[in-house]
Design an enzyme around this catalytic site. Structure first.
Site, mmCIF file in Angstrom:
data_model
loop_
_atom_site.group_PDB
_atom_site.id
_atom_site.type_symbol
_atom_site.label_atom_id
_atom_site.label_comp_id
_atom_site.label_asym_id
_atom_site.label_seq_id
_atom_site.Cartn_x
_atom_site.Cartn_y
_atom_site.Cartn_z
ATOM 1 C CG ASN A 120 75.385 65.319 -31.960
ATOM 2 O OD1 ASN A 120 74.834 66.265 -32.517
ATOM 3 N ND2 ASN A 120 74.805 64.123 -31.835
ATOM 4 C CG ASP A 167 70.110 82.027 -43.657
ATOM 5 O OD1 ASP A 167 69.104 81.898 -44.397
ATOM 6 O OD2 ASP A 167 71.060 81.217 -43.653
ATOM 7 C CB CYS A 194 74.205 75.252 -40.555
ATOM 8 S SG CYS A 194 72.989 74.277 -41.447
ATOM 9 C CE1 TYR A 213 72.662 78.303 -53.824
ATOM 10 C CE2 TYR A 213 70.499 77.316 -53.514
ATOM 11 C CZ TYR A 213 71.804 77.486 -53.110
ATOM 12 O OH TYR A 213 72.263 76.813 -52.007
ATOM 13 C CD GLU A 224 68.311 77.350 -44.086
ATOM 14 O OE1 GLU A 224 69.082 76.708 -44.809
ATOM 15 O OE2 GLU A 224 67.881 76.920 -42.982
ATOM 16 C CG HIS A 253 71.221 65.795 -33.832
ATOM 17 N ND1 HIS A 253 71.902 64.811 -33.145
ATOM 18 C CD2 HIS A 253 70.018 65.262 -34.153
ATOM 19 C CE1 HIS A 253 71.137 63.733 -33.048
ATOM 20 N NE2 HIS A 253 69.991 63.979 -33.651
#
Length: 224
Positions: free
Chosen positions: A105, A29, A54, A94, A185, A147
């Site tokens: 937002n 990331d 994020c 995982y 990522e 978003h």
């Protein structure tokens, strides 16, 4: 590069590349301290990361805003019938629970998706950490759905969960910065999968960005 170099980079408002481990997502990331985020950071994350941008939050901060994990919100919802609730992901492939909460937002954004809009949402979320009325300011300043997804770091950070969410917040704390980070990522447009560690390390070297292996960070946290 060393952990000290990564901390220095974060303090300067620059990126760090963070690899979790081959036993988890096996992903790298892009990480930056949310308090320094500009539209240029978002543009670079889009172009060189390509994953989901994020905001990761320290657990105590998330609790002060009464934020919950999305899987718990959905599980407790009376609007989803029991059959639909079978869709809710409790554990990822995982082995960890997802850290997603609501997506937001800032109210001063327009669509919320532009580099400028997302930068505003992320930076203002970091600024909220120092508010004396965080909960009321959160409600009045942000709207959901939006978003930018919020990720809630586990209590105890790396002792509890060793994901990018926890690792990035831990790095911010080591740098004595606001424990709110923006993470994305890194994807590979040639293989259509996550960028390999080798390619990520090459990118890091070419762009003078510190690369941190989660395994080393975990060992450091156990000692310190």
């Amino acid at each position: 590069m060393t952990l000290d170099e990564a901390i220095t980079s974060l303090k300067r408002g620059e990126f760090v590349l963070l690899y979790d481990s081959g036993k988890r997502e096996n992903e790298v990331d892009m990480v930056v301290a949310a308090q320094f985020v500009t539209p240029e950071h978002i543009s670079r994350m889009r172009q060189h990361g390509g994953g989901l941008i994020c905001i990761a939050l320290k657990d105590s901060f998330a609790q002060s805003l009464n934020l919950q994990y999305m899987h718990n919100i959905l599980f407790n919802s009376t609007d989803m019938d029991s059959d639909s609730k079978q869709m809710i992901m409790g554990t990822a492939p995982y082995g960890d629970h997802p850290t997603f909460s609501i997506s937001i937002n800032h109210r001063q954004t327009y669509t919320g998706i532009t580099d400028g809009d997302r930068a505003l949402t992320i930076k203002e979320m970091a600024n909220l950490y120092n508010s004396n009325n965080a909960k009321s300011d959160f409600i009045s300043s942000f709207a959901t759905p939006g978003h930018v997804p919020l990720l809630l770091a586990s209590r105890g950070l790396l002792e509890t969960r060793q994901g990018h969410t926890e690792m990035s917040v831990y790095l911010a704390e080591l740098a004595k910065l606001t424990p709110v980070t923006a993470i994305c990522e890194m994807m590979d447009s040639q293989t259509y999968s996550a960028l390999s560690v080798e390619k990520a390390m090459k990118f890091a070297k070419e762009n003078a960005i510190p690369f941190i292996d989660g395994k080393e960070l975990l060992e450091f946290s156990k000692v310190h």
